[in-house]
Design a protein around this motif. Structure first.
Motif, PDB file in Angstrom:
ATOM      1  N   ASP A  61       1.154  -1.522   0.259  1.00  0.00           N
ATOM      2  CA  ASP A  61       0.019   0.485   0.049  1.00  0.00           C
ATOM      3  C   ASP A  61       1.049   1.381  -0.176  1.00  0.00           C
ATOM      4  O   ASP A  61       1.588   1.710   1.260  1.00  0.00           O
ATOM      5  CB  ASP A  61      -0.674  -0.224   1.241  1.00  0.00           C
ATOM      6  CG  ASP A  61      -1.890   1.155   1.155  1.00  0.00           C
ATOM      7  OD1 ASP A  61      -1.570   2.023   0.344  1.00  0.00           O
ATOM      8  OD2 ASP A  61      -2.526   1.086   2.467  1.00  0.00           O
ATOM      9  N   GLU A  63       0.270   4.094   0.437  1.00  0.00           N
ATOM     10  CA  GLU A  63      -0.168   5.586   1.740  1.00  0.00           C
ATOM     11  C   GLU A  63       0.814   4.388   3.182  1.00  0.00           C
ATOM     12  O   GLU A  63       1.172   5.496   3.561  1.00  0.00           O
ATOM     13  CB  GLU A  63      -1.100   5.147   1.771  1.00  0.00           C
ATOM     14  CG  GLU A  63      -2.072   5.598   0.885  1.00  0.00           C
ATOM     15  CD  GLU A  63      -3.569   6.395   1.322  1.00  0.00           C
ATOM     16  OE1 GLU A  63      -4.264   5.979   2.560  1.00  0.00           O
ATOM     17  OE2 GLU A  63      -4.626   6.789   0.722  1.00  0.00           O
ATOM     18  N   GLN A  64       1.080   3.818   3.221  1.00  0.00           N
ATOM     19  CA  GLN A  64       1.578   3.233   4.386  1.00  0.00           C
ATOM     20  C   GLN A  64       3.489   3.699   4.319  1.00  0.00           C
ATOM     21  O   GLN A  64       3.647   4.541   5.147  1.00  0.00           O
ATOM     22  CB  GLN A  64       1.756   1.993   4.185  1.00  0.00           C
ATOM     23  CG  GLN A  64       0.934   1.244   5.160  1.00  0.00           C
ATOM     24  CD  GLN A  64       1.349  -0.626   5.024  1.00  0.00           C
ATOM     25  OE1 GLN A  64       2.378  -1.085   4.991  1.00  0.00           O
ATOM     26  NE2 GLN A  64       0.475  -1.155   4.787  1.00  0.00           N
ATOM     27  N   GLU A 108       4.368   6.028   2.710  1.00  0.00           N
ATOM     28  CA  GLU A 108       3.640   8.097   2.499  1.00  0.00           C
ATOM     29  C   GLU A 108       3.738   8.376   3.991  1.00  0.00           C
ATOM     30  O   GLU A 108       3.967   8.944   4.392  1.00  0.00           O
ATOM     31  CB  GLU A 108       2.750   8.452   1.492  1.00  0.00           C
ATOM     32  CG  GLU A 108       3.114   7.815   0.317  1.00  0.00           C
ATOM     33  CD  GLU A 108       1.477   8.725  -0.762  1.00  0.00           C
ATOM     34  OE1 GLU A 108       1.125   9.030   0.231  1.00  0.00           O
ATOM     35  OE2 GLU A 108       2.061   9.121  -2.103  1.00  0.00           O
ATOM     36  N   ALA A 109       3.082   7.528   4.847  1.00  0.00           N
ATOM     37  CA  ALA A 109       2.636   7.699   5.913  1.00  0.00           C
ATOM     38  C   ALA A 109       4.190   7.524   6.807  1.00  0.00           C
ATOM     39  O   ALA A 109       4.168   8.146   7.477  1.00  0.00           O
ATOM     40  CB  ALA A 109       1.703   6.977   7.023  1.00  0.00           C
ATOM     41  N   ALA A 110       4.909   6.479   5.749  1.00  0.00           N
ATOM     42  CA  ALA A 110       6.093   6.676   7.055  1.00  0.00           C
ATOM     43  C   ALA A 110       7.170   7.890   6.899  1.00  0.00           C
ATOM     44  O   ALA A 110       7.499   8.261   7.624  1.00  0.00           O
ATOM     45  CB  ALA A 110       6.778   5.367   6.842  1.00  0.00           C
ATOM     46  N   GLU A 111       7.178   8.234   5.055  1.00  0.00           N
ATOM     47  CA  GLU A 111       7.680   9.424   4.823  1.00  0.00           C
ATOM     48  C   GLU A 111       7.211  10.929   6.017  1.00  0.00           C
ATOM     49  O   GLU A 111       8.136  10.999   6.106  1.00  0.00           O
ATOM     50  CB  GLU A 111       7.443   9.610   3.585  1.00  0.00           C
ATOM     51  CG  GLU A 111       8.197  10.938   2.703  1.00  0.00           C
ATOM     52  CD  GLU A 111       7.686  11.168   1.370  1.00  0.00           C
ATOM     53  OE1 GLU A 111       7.047  10.097   1.103  1.00  0.00           O
ATOM     54  OE2 GLU A 111       8.867  11.212   0.290  1.00  0.00           O
ATOM     55  N   ASP A 164       6.461  10.386   9.025  1.00  0.00           N
ATOM     56  CA  ASP A 164       6.237  10.240   9.876  1.00  0.00           C
ATOM     57  C   ASP A 164       8.302  10.183  10.540  1.00  0.00           C
ATOM     58  O   ASP A 164       8.846  10.560  11.431  1.00  0.00           O
ATOM     59  CB  ASP A 164       6.098   8.513  10.554  1.00  0.00           C
ATOM     60  CG  ASP A 164       4.785   8.324  10.802  1.00  0.00           C
ATOM     61  OD1 ASP A 164       4.057   9.482  11.353  1.00  0.00           O
ATOM     62  OD2 ASP A 164       4.305   7.441  10.675  1.00  0.00           O
ATOM     63  N   GLY A 165       8.578  11.200   9.396  1.00  0.00           N
ATOM     64  CA  GLY A 165      10.012  10.915   9.408  1.00  0.00           C
ATOM     65  C   GLY A 165      11.194  10.351   9.412  1.00  0.00           C
ATOM     66  O   GLY A 165      11.820  10.006   9.782  1.00  0.00           O
ATOM     67  N   ALA A 166      10.875   8.707   8.575  1.00  0.00           N
ATOM     68  CA  ALA A 166      11.911   8.031   8.348  1.00  0.00           C
ATOM     69  C   ALA A 166      12.001   8.023   6.566  1.00  0.00           C
ATOM     70  O   ALA A 166      11.251   8.246   5.667  1.00  0.00           O
ATOM     71  CB  ALA A 166      11.253   6.607   7.884  1.00  0.00           C
ATOM     72  N   LYS A 172      15.172   3.450   5.742  1.00  0.00           N
ATOM     73  CA  LYS A 172      15.004   3.104   7.150  1.00  0.00           C
ATOM     74  C   LYS A 172      12.894   2.925   6.625  1.00  0.00           C
ATOM     75  O   LYS A 172      12.584   2.416   7.371  1.00  0.00           O
ATOM     76  CB  LYS A 172      14.717   4.609   8.314  1.00  0.00           C
ATOM     77  CG  LYS A 172      16.018   4.734   8.937  1.00  0.00           C
ATOM     78  CD  LYS A 172      15.371   5.722  10.342  1.00  0.00           C
ATOM     79  CE  LYS A 172      16.663   5.036  10.582  1.00  0.00           C
ATOM     80  NZ  LYS A 172      16.671   6.578  11.878  1.00  0.00           N
ATOM     81  N   TYR A 212      11.800  -0.822   7.496  1.00  0.00           N
ATOM     82  CA  TYR A 212      10.530  -0.886   8.585  1.00  0.00           C
ATOM     83  C   TYR A 212       9.832  -1.342   7.711  1.00  0.00           C
ATOM     84  O   TYR A 212       8.514  -1.391   8.151  1.00  0.00           O
ATOM     85  CB  TYR A 212      10.617   0.204   9.695  1.00  0.00           C
ATOM     86  CG  TYR A 212      11.789   0.787   9.823  1.00  0.00           C
ATOM     87  CD1 TYR A 212      11.523  -0.403  11.694  1.00  0.00           C
ATOM     88  CD2 TYR A 212      12.484   1.204  10.157  1.00  0.00           C
ATOM     89  CE1 TYR A 212      12.693   0.078  12.597  1.00  0.00           C
ATOM     90  CE2 TYR A 212      13.681   1.722  10.772  1.00  0.00           C
ATOM     91  CZ  TYR A 212      13.791   0.910  12.235  1.00  0.00           C
ATOM     92  OH  TYR A 212      15.149   0.843  13.086  1.00  0.00           O
ATOM     93  N   ILE A 213       9.362  -0.732   6.294  1.00  0.00           N
ATOM     94  CA  ILE A 213       8.250  -0.726   5.744  1.00  0.00           C
ATOM     95  C   ILE A 213       7.767  -1.959   4.741  1.00  0.00           C
ATOM     96  O   ILE A 213       7.540  -3.234   4.861  1.00  0.00           O
ATOM     97  CB  ILE A 213       7.085   0.797   4.900  1.00  0.00           C
ATOM     98  CG1 ILE A 213       7.289   1.570   6.134  1.00  0.00           C
ATOM     99  CG2 ILE A 213       5.939   0.559   5.051  1.00  0.00           C
ATOM    100  CD1 ILE A 213       6.563   1.080   7.438  1.00  0.00           C
ATOM    101  N   PRO A 219       9.480  -6.126   6.267  1.00  0.00           N
ATOM    102  CA  PRO A 219       8.306  -6.608   6.861  1.00  0.00           C
ATOM    103  C   PRO A 219       7.589  -7.015   5.399  1.00  0.00           C
ATOM    104  O   PRO A 219       6.966  -8.074   5.571  1.00  0.00           O
ATOM    105  CB  PRO A 219       8.175  -5.403   7.771  1.00  0.00           C
ATOM    106  CG  PRO A 219       8.879  -4.985   7.679  1.00  0.00           C
ATOM    107  CD  PRO A 219       9.504  -4.410   6.628  1.00  0.00           C
TER     108      PRO A 219
END
Ligand code: ATP
Ligand code: MG
Lengths: 334, 288
Positions: free
Chosen positions: B182, B184-185, B187-190, B192-194, B198, B202-203, B206
Motif C-alpha cells: 500500500d 499510503e503506508q 507515505e505515512a512513514a515518509e 513520520d520522518g523515515a 529506513k 521498516y516497511i 517486513p
C-alpha cells in the motif's frame, strides 16, 4: 503554531491542470474543512500541503517560513490517511511509537506520550495488538494516536471517516472535534460529506475542479452562498434552485430557496403542486413536490409529521427573507 | 451428500491415481534402500550379495563426502543470498515507472526460460573461458591477468551461473509482492520522518518477508539437486562436487550402485533436515 498559507499554488499532472492558481490562508488553531465533489482536487491540495506531492508553481508557507521545497518529514505536519496506513507488522504501541523513534525521542518520553495518547483515545487495552486485530474505529484511533504523539504544527485528515459505518462516523466526528478543542492545533480535514463539514469546521473551503468557490464559516456559507454551486452543495437536503419565468418575476436568472424556508399549506400559497415521495424522519418530514411550472420537483421540509399522501394537492410559500438570488453567471446578487 | 456408499465409490475412483503416485514415489525409494544394502557392481561381477551398513560407512568415511556436503550448502546458500538480495533490488527498480517497462520486465524474466545445460555452456564458453571469454577480454582490457573462473573460483562461478538462472524467478515473485504494498503506508512513514533506507527496512522489507520465505523455500528444493550446471562446467572438479554429483560419480563413473544408493539415502536425509528447518521458518512467516 500552525499557520499555513498557499500563494498562487498550482498543480498539474502532465498536461492536466488539476489546481489552477490558488490562494488560501489557514489560521493557527483553525479547524478547516475542504469540501467538494469527488475528483475536485481536495486530496491533491492536502497532499501538496503535506509535501507528498510537488507543487508545479507557487509558494507554501508554514508559520511564515517558505516550506515549498521542504521534505514532508520536516514540515512538522501529521497526516491521517483514508486507509489509515497503519504498519501491519507492528503492534499498536510500535505504530504509535514509530514517528518518535524516527525522531530519536528518548524511550521514557516515548512511553509517556504513548500512554497519554492511548488514554485519550481509549486504546490502552489494545496496545499490544496488531492492526489486523482491530476494528475500523479502533484503527482510526490508532492512526490519530500516531499523529498526536508527534505534536505536529497541524493535522491533515484525508476523509478519515469514510470507511466507517454511519453510527461510528458520528461518534468519531465528535471525538475529532473534541480533540481539536483540547489540543487547539490547526487541523485540515478533507471530506465530501457536507454534514461533516458543517458540524466540524471553523472554516469551510468549498472546492470545485480545483477552484475555491467560497471560504467562510459554516453559517456564512449557509446564509450567503456566493454562487449557485455553493448554494446547491451546502445544506441538506439541497437548496431548490429555480430558473425560468418564476425567477424572472424577481428580476434574476436563478432563485434559490432552502427546503426549510418554505411554508407548506393544504389550503393556499404561492405555488401549487402535487406531493410525490414523502420521507418521514419523525422529527422532520421531507416532501418532494411537483409543481407544473418547474421541471424539477421541489424539496420542502415540514417540522414533525405532516399528514399528506402521495398525489395530494399542496401549496408552498417561499419565505422572501430567505430567498437567494443569482445572476446569469451563477453569482449571488445581494 | 457423503453417504457410506458414495464415499467408498469415491475411494474406488481415486484409487488408481493414488496408487500410481504412491508407486511413483515408493518404487525408487525402496529400490534405493534395497541397493544401498547390497554390494552391486554392474561391470565387476554384478550382484555380490548383502553387505549390511558397509556402503553407508564407506560413503561417509570417504574423503569426498564432507567437502561435497559443504559444496552443496555453499551453492544453495550463495545462490539464495544473491537471488534474494538482487531480486529485492531489481523488484524495486522494476516497480519504478520508467520508459519501456514492459520490455524490460520480459527481458529480466528471459533467463528463466533458458535450459540449465544451455545457460551453463554459454557462461562457460562465452563469458568465463580464460582465453576467449568476454570476462577475459575485459580483464585484459584493463591490463589485469584474466581469472580462471571455473578452476580457480569454481564454486563462486557456479553460484554465479545458477543465480543468473534463478534471479528472474525471485525477481518476479518479489516484484508482485512489492506491487501489493500500500503506497499510503510508505507515505505515512515518509511523513513520520523515515528516510528512504529506513522506509525500506521498516516497511518494505517486513512486507516482503512472506514472499522472501516462499522464494527461499522453492529455490532450495530445486537447488539441492542441481546437476547440469556442474556436469557441463567443471565436471565436479576443483571442489565443485556436490552431494548429487558425488552420487552420480559413485553410480555411473565408479559403477558402484550400492555405494551410490547409500549416498542417495544420505541426500534424502539432508534434504529433509533442510526441509524441516525451512518449514519451521515458513510456518512462522506464513501464519503472521
Ligand atoms: N497521480 C495523478 N496523476 C494524474 N491525475 C491525477 C493524479 N492524482 C489525482 N489526479 C487527478 O486529479 C484530480 C483531483 O484528484 P483528487 O484525488 O485530489 O480528488 P478528490 O477531490 O480527493 O476526490 P475524492 O473525493 O474522490 O477523493 C482528479 O481528476 C484526478 O483524476
Ligand atoms: Mg480524495
Amino acid at each position: 503554531m500552525g499557520q499555513i498559507k498557499l500563494e498562487q499554488v498550482t498543480k498539474s499532472f502532465g498536461p492536466v491542470e488539476v489546481i489552477p492558481p490558488l490562494d488560501l490562508t489557514i489560521g493557527d488553531g483553525e479547524f478547516t474543512v475542504f469540501v467538494g465533489p469527488s475528483g475536485c482536487g481536495k486530496s491533491t491540495l492536502l497532499r501538496l500541503i503535506a509535501g507528498l506531492e510537488d507543487i508545479t508553481s507557487g509558494t507554501i508557507r508554514i508559520d511564515g517560513q517558505d516550506a515549498t521545497n521542504v521534505p514532508p518529514a520536516k514540515r512538522g505536519l501529521a497526516m491521517v490517511f483514508q486507509s489509515y496506513a497503519l504498519y501491519p507488522h507492528m503492534s499498536v504501541r510500535k505504530n504509535i511509537a514509530f514517528p518518535m523513534r524516527m525522531a530519536g525521542i528518548p524511550e521514557d518520553e516515548q512511553n509517556r506520550r504513548i500512554e497519554a495518547a492511548a488514554t485519550a483515545l481509549n486504546l490502552t487495552d489494545y496496545l499490544e495488538r496488531r492492526p489486523g486485530q482491530l476494528s475500523g474505529g479502533q484503527r482510526q484511533r490508532v492512526a490519530i494516536g500516531r499523529a498526536i504523539v508527534r505534536e505536529p504544527a497541524a493535522f491533515l485528515f484525508d476523509e478519515p471517516l469514510s470507511n466507517l459505518d454511519a453510527a461510528l462516523r458520528v461518534g468519531m466526528r465528535l471525538e475529532i472535534s473534541e480533540l481539536h478543542k483540547r489540543l487547539a492545533t490547526t487541523m485540515i480535514y478533507v471530506t465530501h460529506d457536507q454534514v461533516e463539514a458543517m458540524t466540524m469546521a471553523d472554516k469551510i473551503v468549498v472546492l470545485q475542479a480545483g477552484v475555491i468557490e467560497q471560504v467562510g464559516s459554516p453559517l456564512e456559507l449557509y446564509r450567503a452562498p456566493r454562487n449557485v454551486f455553493v448554494a446547491g452543495f451546502i445544506g441538506s437536503p439541497k437548496m431548490n434552485l429555480l430558473s425560468g419565468p418564476e425567477a424572472e418575476k424577481h428580476g434574476v436568472h436563478t432563485i434559490g430557496i432552502r427546503p426549510e424556508h418554505t411554508a407548506i399549506s393544504t389550503e393556499s400559497g404561492t405555488w401549487e403542486g402535487t406531493v410525490g415521495v414523502a420521507e418521514h424522519l419523525g422529527s422532520d418530514t421531507f416532501l418532494h413536490v411537483q409543481c407544473p411550472q418547474f421541471a424539477e420537483p421541489l424539496t420542502v421540509r415540514a417540522s414533525g409529521e405532516f399528514p399528506v399522501q402521495y398525489g395530494d394537492r399542496i401549496f408552498l410559500t417561499p419565505d422572501p427573507a430567505h430567498l437567494h438570488r443569482f445572476d446569469a453567471a451563477g453569482l449571488r446578487i445581494a | 451428500m457423503a453417504t457410506q456408499h458414495s464415499r467408498s465409490a469415491a475411494r474406488f475412483m481415486m484409487a488408481p491415481a493414488v496408487i500410481l503416485l504412491l508407486g511413483w514415489m515408493l518404487v525408487p525409494l525402496i529400490m534405493t534402500l534395497y541397493f544401498s544394502f547390497k554390494r552391486y557392481l554392474p561391470l565387476r561381477g554384478g550382484d555380490l550379495g548383502w553387505t549390511g551398513f558397509d556402503n553407508y560407512v564407506r560413503f561417509v568415511t570417504s574423503s569426498a563426502f564432507w567437502p561435497s556436503v559443504q559444496a552443496t550448502l555453499i551453492i544453495v546458500g550463495g545462490t539464495l543470498l544473491i537471488t534474494v538480495i538482487f531480486g529485492v533490488l531489481l523488484g524495486i527498480l522494476l516497480n519504478q515507472p520508467m520508459w519501456g517497462q514492459g520490455v524490460v520486465r520480459i527481458l529480466v524474466i528471459a533467463p528463466f526460460f533458458v535450459m540449465p545445460t544451455v545457460s551453463a555452456l554459454v557462461w562457460k564458453n562465452m563469458f568465463m573461458d580464460p582465453v576467449n571469454g568476454l570476462f577475459a577480454h575485459l580483464w585484459k582490457a584493463v591490463g589485469a591477468q584474466p581469472i580462471e573462473w571455473l578452476s580457480d573460483i569454481s564454486l563462486f562461478s557456479i553460484v554465479l551461473i545458477v543465480s543468473w538462472q534463478w534471479l528472474p524467478f525471485a525477481t518476479l515473485i518479489l516484484l508482485t509482492a512489492i506491487q501489493s504494498l500500500d503506497s499510503e503506508q510508505l507515505e505515512a512513514a515518509e511523513m513520520d520522518g523515515a528516510p528512504v533506507l529506513k522506509r525500506f527496512a521498516y516497511i518494505t522489507l517486513p512486507h516482503l518477508s512472506r514472499a522472501i520465505t516462499i522464494v527461499i523455500l522453492i529455490e532450495t528444493i530445486f537447488l539441492l539437486s542441481i546437476f547440469a550446471e556442474i556436469f557441463v562446467t567443471t565436471g565436479g572438479a576443483f571442489g565443485s562436487r556436490t552431494l548429487t554429483y558425488l552420487i552420480f560419480q559413485r553410480v555411473l563413473e565408479s559403477q558402484n550402485v550400492g555405494l551410490g544408493s547409500a549416498g542417495g539415502v544420505y541426500a534424502i536425509i539432508l534434504a529433509n533436515i533442510v526441509a524441516i528447518f525451512l518449514m519451521r521458518i515458513v510456518g512462522k512467516n506464513l501464519d503472521a
